[in-house]
Motif scaffolding. Structure first.
Motif, mmCIF file in Angstrom:
data_model
loop_
_atom_site.group_PDB
_atom_site.id
_atom_site.type_symbol
_atom_site.label_atom_id
_atom_site.label_comp_id
_atom_site.label_asym_id
_atom_site.label_seq_id
_atom_site.Cartn_x
_atom_site.Cartn_y
_atom_site.Cartn_z
ATOM 1 N N LEU A 75 0.830 -1.199 0.000
ATOM 2 C CA LEU A 75 0.000 0.000 0.000
ATOM 3 C C LEU A 75 0.867 1.252 0.000
ATOM 4 C CD1 LEU A 75 -3.002 0.850 0.121
ATOM 5 C CD2 LEU A 75 -2.781 0.931 2.614
ATOM 6 N N LEU A 76 1.893 1.274 0.859
ATOM 7 C CA LEU A 76 2.768 2.442 0.932
ATOM 8 C C LEU A 76 3.676 2.552 -0.294
ATOM 9 C CD1 LEU A 76 3.789 2.454 4.715
ATOM 10 C CD2 LEU A 76 2.128 3.892 3.535
ATOM 11 N N LEU A 452 -11.295 -0.188 -7.432
ATOM 12 C CA LEU A 452 -10.533 -1.004 -8.386
ATOM 13 C C LEU A 452 -9.073 -1.131 -7.962
ATOM 14 C CD1 LEU A 452 -12.061 0.348 -11.726
ATOM 15 C CD2 LEU A 452 -12.492 -1.867 -10.668
ATOM 16 N N SER A 453 -8.516 -0.071 -7.361
ATOM 17 C CA SER A 453 -7.144 -0.149 -6.849
ATOM 18 C C SER A 453 -7.040 -1.194 -5.741
ATOM 19 C CB SER A 453 -6.701 1.219 -6.322
ATOM 20 O OG SER A 453 -6.686 2.190 -7.348
ATOM 21 N N LEU A 454 -8.043 -1.203 -4.855
ATOM 22 C CA LEU A 454 -8.062 -2.205 -3.793
ATOM 23 C C LEU A 454 -8.190 -3.607 -4.376
ATOM 24 C CD1 LEU A 454 -8.071 -2.728 -0.747
ATOM 25 C CD2 LEU A 454 -10.553 -2.458 -0.775
ATOM 26 N N CYS A 455 -8.999 -3.745 -5.434
ATOM 27 C CA CYS A 455 -9.132 -5.042 -6.112
ATOM 28 C C CYS A 455 -7.787 -5.502 -6.666
ATOM 29 C CB CYS A 455 -10.153 -4.946 -7.243
ATOM 30 S SG CYS A 455 -11.861 -4.892 -6.702
ATOM 31 N N MET A 456 -7.021 -4.577 -7.236
ATOM 32 C CA MET A 456 -5.707 -4.928 -7.782
ATOM 33 C C MET A 456 -4.781 -5.441 -6.682
ATOM 34 S SD MET A 456 -4.826 -2.037 -10.653
ATOM 35 C CE MET A 456 -5.888 -0.627 -10.346
ATOM 36 N N LEU A 457 -4.789 -4.760 -5.532
ATOM 37 C CA LEU A 457 -3.945 -5.191 -4.418
ATOM 38 C C LEU A 457 -4.405 -6.538 -3.873
ATOM 39 C CD1 LEU A 457 -3.544 -1.793 -2.546
ATOM 40 C CD2 LEU A 457 -1.723 -3.091 -3.654
ATOM 41 N N GLU A 462 -3.303 -11.962 -3.312
ATOM 42 C CA GLU A 462 -4.123 -13.161 -3.169
ATOM 43 C C GLU A 462 -4.960 -13.163 -1.896
ATOM 44 O OE1 GLU A 462 -1.756 -16.658 -4.273
ATOM 45 O OE2 GLU A 462 -2.199 -15.968 -6.306
ATOM 46 N N VAL A 463 -5.690 -12.077 -1.726
ATOM 47 C CA VAL A 463 -6.796 -11.932 -0.776
ATOM 48 C C VAL A 463 -6.361 -11.807 0.680
ATOM 49 C CG1 VAL A 463 -8.960 -12.913 0.074
ATOM 50 C CG2 VAL A 463 -8.341 -13.166 -2.345
ATOM 51 N N LEU A 464 -5.706 -12.815 1.227
ATOM 52 C CA LEU A 464 -5.524 -12.901 2.673
ATOM 53 C C LEU A 464 -4.726 -11.747 3.283
ATOM 54 C CD1 LEU A 464 -6.380 -14.581 5.051
ATOM 55 C CD2 LEU A 464 -4.337 -15.985 4.756
ATOM 56 N N PRO A 465 -3.549 -11.357 2.748
ATOM 57 C CA PRO A 465 -2.805 -10.266 3.377
ATOM 58 C C PRO A 465 -3.592 -8.975 3.488
ATOM 59 C CG PRO A 465 -1.408 -11.437 1.834
ATOM 60 C CD PRO A 465 -2.793 -11.961 1.638
ATOM 61 N N VAL A 466 -4.365 -8.619 2.460
ATOM 62 C CA VAL A 466 -5.144 -7.385 2.494
ATOM 63 C C VAL A 466 -6.269 -7.500 3.520
ATOM 64 C CG1 VAL A 466 -6.538 -5.770 1.153
ATOM 65 C CG2 VAL A 466 -4.581 -6.896 0.094
ATOM 66 N N LEU A 467 -6.905 -8.675 3.603
ATOM 67 C CA LEU A 467 -7.959 -8.871 4.601
ATOM 68 C C LEU A 467 -7.393 -8.803 6.010
ATOM 69 C CD1 LEU A 467 -10.124 -11.719 3.005
ATOM 70 C CD2 LEU A 467 -10.413 -9.240 2.844
#
Length: 478
Positions: A75-76, A452-457, A462-467
């Motif tokens: 993110l940063l 859409l930016s969040l979707c890209m991340l 692969e889902v888990l780290p962002v969650l």
């Protein structure tokens, strides 16, 4: 949560990013362009990175810290990577800059730019170089350059590396990172020379090789690869898109002389079968649109390679193809490349395991007393891994549908809205209709661009780290 260690690792990664910004700065100086956007960006990124890297911390580093650090750093990295775009004055707002930066690092290739050719060469170089950094993983690059966390870096590697199965190539994680980047650099340089021999200028060869290696898709031309009108260039890029879509662990096996073991990979066979079958079907479907000189097969192979590898280059406007071919390309957006490659989407290994699970359930219904196991590469896959794959698939679809609902507030057609989300979460780039290969994402609102930016991340990590980053429990110290 060991915040001090997370922030320290974040600072070191930002220092690596500040160092990477020196390359486009040199490009600016070489072509006598304004270096101020990169000078300011280097100063700000380096200052924050240095301050964070000086934080004292203990060595307690566990999987929770690994997932949290990966999400925060990406993110940063994207936020600071947007600074050159912002200072250049070629982007309408910082949200657009952030969208372009996230698209670069996540190797999505979705752009808000209506025209890229007027941009300075330094900015275009940075766009594609972000693909190259993000393709293998910015944290894996950091581990290779600054191996200071010892064995604990495996938690970071597992959180950032694409695919359901992550293992070290050699006992030390830092050595594995160096091997991966060694193979990565060698293949990138090989493509640069091949494109130059095919007639592409040195600068374009380098930029497009960065984009191909990271399976990103940013180009220096508005028409992408179609602008060169060169069958040789299209064939070369097609081959390298597929090369970078294959698990890099297989290349390590080839270097070790284990050719048979590499070729016995079930995922590799599945991937090549999907590519061949899809190319055949699309070639037949679009044959009437092209002269009988083989161009239909060439364009079909290029676009299949571009979409399944999640690169996003275009040799023609596939938005004008028949509905059958367009729907097939959308399906390929979900499948994606192999695990352990630089590609995105669900990954062939997960799709293959899901198909094997379905076949096992059918056999279980037909023969209730039989014992059925799921095997991959001749080895039994444990139930925890299968459950993880199934949960990933469910979460992936749930997030894609939820994001589609959020983006629909812009009131575009379903084809535009749905394929934009699918393309972004799969890190593909182009979709259909307004976001087709000759279109862009500029028409979306600022809110939709952030979604859409969040979707890209989410797709890249692969889902888990962002969650985990949005989990309240992850922010607790104990």
């Amino acid at each position: 949560m060991n915040f001090r260690l997370v922030f320290k690792l974040t600072g070191k990664t930002l220092l690596v990013e500040a160092g990477a910004l020196l390359l486009p700065l040199l490009v600016c100086l070489f072509y006598r362009e304004n270096p101020l956007p990169f000078l300011l960006s280097i100063a700000m990124t380096g200052a924050v990175g240095l301050a964070l890297s000086l934080i004292r911390s203990n060595d307690h580093f566990f999987p929770r810290e690994g997932f949290f650090a990966v999400a925060l750093i990406w993110l940063l990295m994207s936020a600071f990577g947007a600074l050159p775009f912002f200072f250049s004055g070629f982007f309408p707002s910082y949200v657009d800059c952030f969208f372009e930066s996230v698209s670069g690092f996540t190797t999505t290739g979705a752009s808000i730019l209506t025209a890229v050719e007027p941009l300075p060469r330094g900015i275009l170089f940075w766009r594609s170089f972000m693909h190259w950094m993000g393709g293998m993983g910015v944290l894996i690059l950091t581990i290779a350059l600054l191996p200071s966390l010892g064995g604990r870096t495996l938690h970071v590697m597992r959180a950032e590396s694409p695919g359901p199965i992550v293992s070290k190539l050699v006992p030390k994680t830092s050595q594995s990172s160096k091997i991966l980047y060694g193979i990565y650099c060698a293949l990138t340089l090989l493509e640069v020379f091949c494109l130059r021999i095919a007639g592409m200028p040195w600068y374009d060869s380098l930029v497009h090789s960065f984009a191909t290696a990271g399976t990103g898709g940013f180009s220096t031309r508005n028409l992408s690869i179609a602008a060169y009108e060169s069958p040789a260039i299209e064939v070369i890029i097609t081959l390298f898109m597929l090369v970078f879509s294959i698990n890099f662990a297989l290349y390590f096996l080839l270097l070790c002389g284990k050719v048979r073991q590499a070729l016995r990979s079930d995922e590799l066979r599945f991937f090549l079968a999907v590519v061949a079958f899809s190319t055949l079907l699309i070639s037949i479907n679009i044959w009437p649109m092209y002269p009988a000189d083989g161009s239909a097969v060439r364009h079909a192979a290029f676009q299949v390679g571009s979409i399944i590898s999640t690169t996003g280059f275009a040799s023609t406007d596939f938005n004008l193809w028949p509905e059958f071919s367009r729907i097939l390309l959308v399906l390929l957006m979900f499948i994606g490349a192999c695990a352990g490659s630089t590609g995105g989407a669900i990954k062939c290994s997960r799709v293959l395991l899901l198909l094997k699970c379905i076949r096992r359930e059918i056999r279980q219904v037909v023969h209730p007393r039989s014992v059925n196991v799921v095997k991959l590469d001749g080895r039994v896959v444990d139930e925890d891994s299968l459950r993880s794959v199934q949960l990933f698939f469910a979460a992936y679809l749930f997030i894609a549908l939820g994001a589609t609902l959020l983006v629909s507030v812009d009131n575009f057609s379903f084809g535009t809205t749905f394929t934009a989300v699918v393309s972004c979460i799969g890190n593909v780039g182009p979709g259909l209709e307004l976001v087709g290969p000759m279109g862009n994402y500029s028409a979306f609102s600022g809110f939709s661009k952030l979604v859409l930016s969040l979707c890209m991340l989410i797709g890249r990590l692969e889902v888990l780290p962002v969650l985990v980053l949005f989990s309240r429990n992850a922010w607790k110290r104990s």
